[in-house]
Scaffold this active site. Sequence first.
Site, PDB file in Angstrom:
ATOM      1  N   LYS A  38      46.905  35.224  38.977  1.00  0.00           N
ATOM      2  CA  LYS A  38      47.401  35.232  40.353  1.00  0.00           C
ATOM      3  C   LYS A  38      46.919  34.005  41.113  1.00  0.00           C
ATOM      4  CE  LYS A  38      45.583  39.255  41.320  1.00  0.00           C
ATOM      5  NZ  LYS A  38      45.105  39.706  40.013  1.00  0.00           N
ATOM      6  N   THR A  39      45.643  33.779  41.029  1.00  0.00           N
ATOM      7  CA  THR A  39      45.079  32.655  41.760  1.00  0.00           C
ATOM      8  C   THR A  39      45.634  31.343  41.225  1.00  0.00           C
ATOM      9  OG1 THR A  39      43.097  33.974  42.055  1.00  0.00           O
ATOM     10  CG2 THR A  39      42.925  31.645  42.571  1.00  0.00           C
ATOM     11  N   ASP A 227      45.822  34.985  49.199  1.00  0.00           N
ATOM     12  CA  ASP A 227      45.227  35.546  47.980  1.00  0.00           C
ATOM     13  C   ASP A 227      44.561  36.880  48.331  1.00  0.00           C
ATOM     14  OD1 ASP A 227      44.491  35.692  45.371  1.00  0.00           O
ATOM     15  OD2 ASP A 227      43.050  34.036  45.418  1.00  0.00           O
ATOM     16  N   GLU A 228      44.366  37.735  47.348  1.00  0.00           N
ATOM     17  CA  GLU A 228      43.663  39.021  47.543  1.00  0.00           C
ATOM     18  C   GLU A 228      44.270  39.824  48.695  1.00  0.00           C
ATOM     19  OE1 GLU A 228      41.486  39.704  45.298  1.00  0.00           O
ATOM     20  OE2 GLU A 228      40.316  37.940  44.757  1.00  0.00           O
ATOM     21  N   GLN A 258      42.365  46.418  42.827  1.00  0.00           N
ATOM     22  CA  GLN A 258      41.163  45.675  43.201  1.00  0.00           C
ATOM     23  C   GLN A 258      40.873  45.759  44.695  1.00  0.00           C
ATOM     24  OE1 GLN A 258      40.245  41.950  41.083  1.00  0.00           O
ATOM     25  NE2 GLN A 258      42.235  42.132  40.089  1.00  0.00           N
ATOM     26  N   ARG A 601      35.780  41.079  35.095  1.00  0.00           N
ATOM     27  CA  ARG A 601      35.242  39.721  35.280  1.00  0.00           C
ATOM     28  C   ARG A 601      34.913  39.086  33.940  1.00  0.00           C
ATOM     29  NH1 ARG A 601      37.789  38.734  38.819  1.00  0.00           N
ATOM     30  NH2 ARG A 601      38.646  40.781  38.401  1.00  0.00           N
TER      31      ARG A 601
HETATM   32  N1  LIG Z   1      49.601  30.863  31.824  1.00  0.00           N
HETATM   33  C1  LIG Z   1      48.315  30.776  31.537  1.00  0.00           C
HETATM   34  N2  LIG Z   1      47.898  30.221  30.393  1.00  0.00           N
HETATM   35  C2  LIG Z   1      46.573  30.151  30.114  1.00  0.00           C
HETATM   36  N3  LIG Z   1      45.600  30.604  30.884  1.00  0.00           N
HETATM   37  C3  LIG Z   1      45.932  31.168  32.048  1.00  0.00           C
HETATM   38  C4  LIG Z   1      47.301  31.286  32.442  1.00  0.00           C
HETATM   39  N4  LIG Z   1      47.322  31.883  33.639  1.00  0.00           N
HETATM   40  C5  LIG Z   1      46.039  32.122  33.988  1.00  0.00           C
HETATM   41  N5  LIG Z   1      45.194  31.708  33.034  1.00  0.00           N
HETATM   42  C6  LIG Z   1      43.721  31.831  33.062  1.00  0.00           C
HETATM   43  O1  LIG Z   1      43.385  33.187  33.185  1.00  0.00           O
HETATM   44  C7  LIG Z   1      42.217  33.347  33.987  1.00  0.00           C
HETATM   45  C8  LIG Z   1      42.462  34.251  35.153  1.00  0.00           C
HETATM   46  O2  LIG Z   1      43.280  33.637  36.099  1.00  0.00           O
HETATM   47  P1  LIG Z   1      43.158  33.907  37.636  1.00  0.00           P
HETATM   48  O3  LIG Z   1      41.753  33.808  38.076  1.00  0.00           O
HETATM   49  O4  LIG Z   1      44.181  33.098  38.314  1.00  0.00           O
HETATM   50  O5  LIG Z   1      43.583  35.421  37.634  1.00  0.00           O
HETATM   51  P2  LIG Z   1      43.662  36.435  38.808  1.00  0.00           P
HETATM   52  O6  LIG Z   1      44.890  37.216  38.589  1.00  0.00           O
HETATM   53  O7  LIG Z   1      43.482  35.775  40.110  1.00  0.00           O
HETATM   54  O8  LIG Z   1      42.427  37.341  38.465  1.00  0.00           O
HETATM   55  P3  LIG Z   1      41.658  38.415  39.320  1.00  0.00           P
HETATM   56  O9  LIG Z   1      42.660  39.203  40.079  1.00  0.00           O
HETATM   57  O10 LIG Z   1      40.971  39.237  38.285  1.00  0.00           O
HETATM   58  O11 LIG Z   1      40.711  37.673  40.165  1.00  0.00           O
HETATM   59  C9  LIG Z   1      41.824  31.963  34.420  1.00  0.00           C
HETATM   60  O12 LIG Z   1      40.787  31.498  33.590  1.00  0.00           O
HETATM   61  C10 LIG Z   1      43.092  31.156  34.252  1.00  0.00           C
HETATM   62  O13 LIG Z   1      42.808  29.814  33.996  1.00  0.00           O
END
Ligand SMILES: Nc1ncnc2c1ncn2[C@@H]1O[C@H](COP(=O)(O)OP(=O)(O)OP(=O)(O)O)[C@@H](O)[C@H]1O
Length: 740
Positions: A38-39, A227-228, A258, A601
């Site tokens: 997401k981030t 975000d969030e 979350q 995490r």
């Molecule tokens: N398409 C992709 N290919 C490879 N790695 C990815 C891809 N998308 C995300 N990632 C990796 O996956 C991990 C999680 O990504 P991110 O922090 O953006 O997730 P998130 O959804 O915000 O997580 P959370 O909600 O748990 O905080 C990061 O290390 C990111 O670099």
Amino acid sequence: MDTQDLELIINTLNPQQQEAVLYTDGPLLILAGAGSGKTRVLTNKIAYLNKQFNVPLYNILAVTFTNKAAKEMQERVEKILGTSSAHHSDQWITTFHSLAFKILQRHSEAIGYQKGLVIYDSSDQVSLIKKILIDMDIDIKTIKPRAILNGISNAKNSLITPETLVNKADNSFKETVAEAYTQYQKKLLLNNAMDFDDLLLNLLKLFKEHDDILSIYQKKFQYVLIDEYQDINMPQYMISYLLSSKHKRIYVVGDADQNIYSWRGANLQNILNFEKDYPGAKTILLEQNYRSTGTILNISNEVIKHNKIRKDKNLWTENAVGEKAECFIAHNEYDEAEHVARQISQSIHAGTDPNEIAILYRTNAMSRVLEESMMQLGIKYKIFGGLRFYERKEIKDILAYMRLILNPSDDIALIRIINVPQRKIGKLTIQKLMDKAFEEKKPIMEVIDTMTELRSIQSVQTFRQEINKLRLAWDAGTMTLTDLIMKIFEDTGYKKMLKEEGTQEAQTRSENIQELCASTQESQYTLEEFLSLSALLTSQDEAQESDSTVTLMTLHSAKGLEYDHVYLVGFEEKCLPHVQSLDIPTELEEERRLCYVGMTRARISINLSVASYRSAYYEKANPQDISRFFREIPKDLLNIQLSKKLNTFNHIVSALKDEYDLKIPAVRSIQLVRNKTHYDEDDKNVSYNYNVGDIVTSPMFGEGQVIKTIGQGNAISLQIKFPQGSKLIMPKYGKLTKVE
DNA sequence: CATCCTCACCTTTTT
DNA sequence: GGTGAGGATG
Ligand SMILES: Nc1ncnc2c1ncn2[C@@H]1O[C@H](COP(=O)(O)OP(=O)(O)OP(=O)(O)O)[C@@H](O)[C@H]1O
């Protein structure tokens, strides 16, 4: 060039993520589980808007949850776009609170404030509310200032004004809260100050009362990204709604699982109703997790499934299956901490980067025991949360001087330092000054001259002169912040005071002030910017990344972060889930989400631990049950390990032994047998003869001295002082040798 | 007016 | 186990 960059932005994403980045026509909701990127989508989207449509960064508002997250996103965006896009000064990747502060500073007069806004942190809030309660003739022993502040904060988060609260009050406590709230807001305004909640409320007020100003920011922020979003509260929801109401280019990401801040007003409805609130909104689901091993994801998914109020989602990964989760059953929290520290030490020696290890716990208080163990094993660590740098006494004192220089009517700052260092201005004098100021509804500085009858009036006037001198020096405009801090430190006698104290503690304080000084060396901030920034900065923002250190923090602070190895301690009933939430179903579900956040995490390993006995600060050790969340983890994904230090009968072990495959520690089982035979012999033949003062050696701890004996015969326990601390050892088990 | 001592009570989570 | 309010003492 550009197309290459664009491809880079797009190609590192999966099709759903790409769609989320490319869609710019209207409101967009990205709903996705943990670690699904997401981030990353938000970050790339900012870069995409910039590259594809030439949208300058100053036209993009991106809101994150913490300053740290904002900084990280800034860095990532910069990295993608290259340093060329140094719009550095006018970047709006920020938090709601910082956003509010930045805007309010510019328009403070429009909502009845003056220039030079001050932000009150929680200790400022407490001292202000105490003052108010005392003025109201309320005993702050029976009615706790914190409770009042909570009431006020809740009201604010629900957009309730003091007047409304007064009208709604139907019992005496609520009346007190309402009255205190009224006074509190008056005093804040008088001091030109806001608390954290006010930042949001006042921004909202500004936007609601001044169409022209709102319209400036609606035009400025062509794109709004958040975000969030699941942890957004009412004022934040309204702010983002207003800002995007013209163009409707609002892109939000979140994960209902979350949502862990409902206790401070975060309202899940905001994300659930997004499609209703923003007609025509597009929703995109991200279902592939890139962060964690299959097992970790599996465990987390299974746990979170137990929440009733929840839409199920399908989160999967192509990552390796990985290792099972470890769960260590410890005797007590010390045993637990020791084990965790040992494991981490081994792991680091085996080549793990300490920065990739985190220890997570439910409450800040739990960090102490862990810290001690980390220190004993010489593992470097940093702590998020707890006492912030800017909340330390000496720092706040210096900041109070700065506040008073900036704003002479800041009574809270004045009272804080009028007698630090000592100027022979005592409680009585301060009380009289406060009374007079209260009577005349004027700041203390302005009533000093009417108080000539005071015994220590001379000291007070000298103090005022001192401040005025400092202000004059500052107003001349030739000083830097660093100069100012040094001048305050020296001219007020603060430095002298610490020097004369001569203790280690005073030395540390002195160093902290030097550090504050150093931190301003390169900053370009004005005095008011600096002061307010210091109030907005949290402990999370202060940590330097450079060192290789293990991270300790609460589950709440871990939100949005990721680590190879996660140690989740205190996996017990009353701890996680926390005791306060046991009877309230919705809060219990929030605890489960907290558990889910913690587990997700981890990239590579989850290490749970349980203390069979834990002492809540003042109580003695209580037996703890293993967390209900433990039983929600599939049995075949767990490795359970028992501590050697468990009592022979352990309630957790007996509760689990029929269902789980419990690994009795090899060493212990042999020892048990051996001890058993010895035991009989011991009973008859061996009499332990230890006395206070004896020197002994232990294979585990080395040489130590007996400082206390407990019990007698072969059941004797010895309190022994070792170089690394004192331990309670039974010679029966501890293989002690007496040194003659 | 300052300092030292005792006693009570305590925080779940944070911008 | 520590902080802060309140009292006794210098
Ligand atoms: N398409 C992709 N290919 C490879 N790695 C990815 C891809 N998308 C995300 N990632 C990796 O996956 C991990 C999680 O990504 P991110 O922090 O953006 O997730 P998130 O959804 O915000 O997580 P959370 O909600 O748990 O905080 C990061 O290390 C990111 O670099």
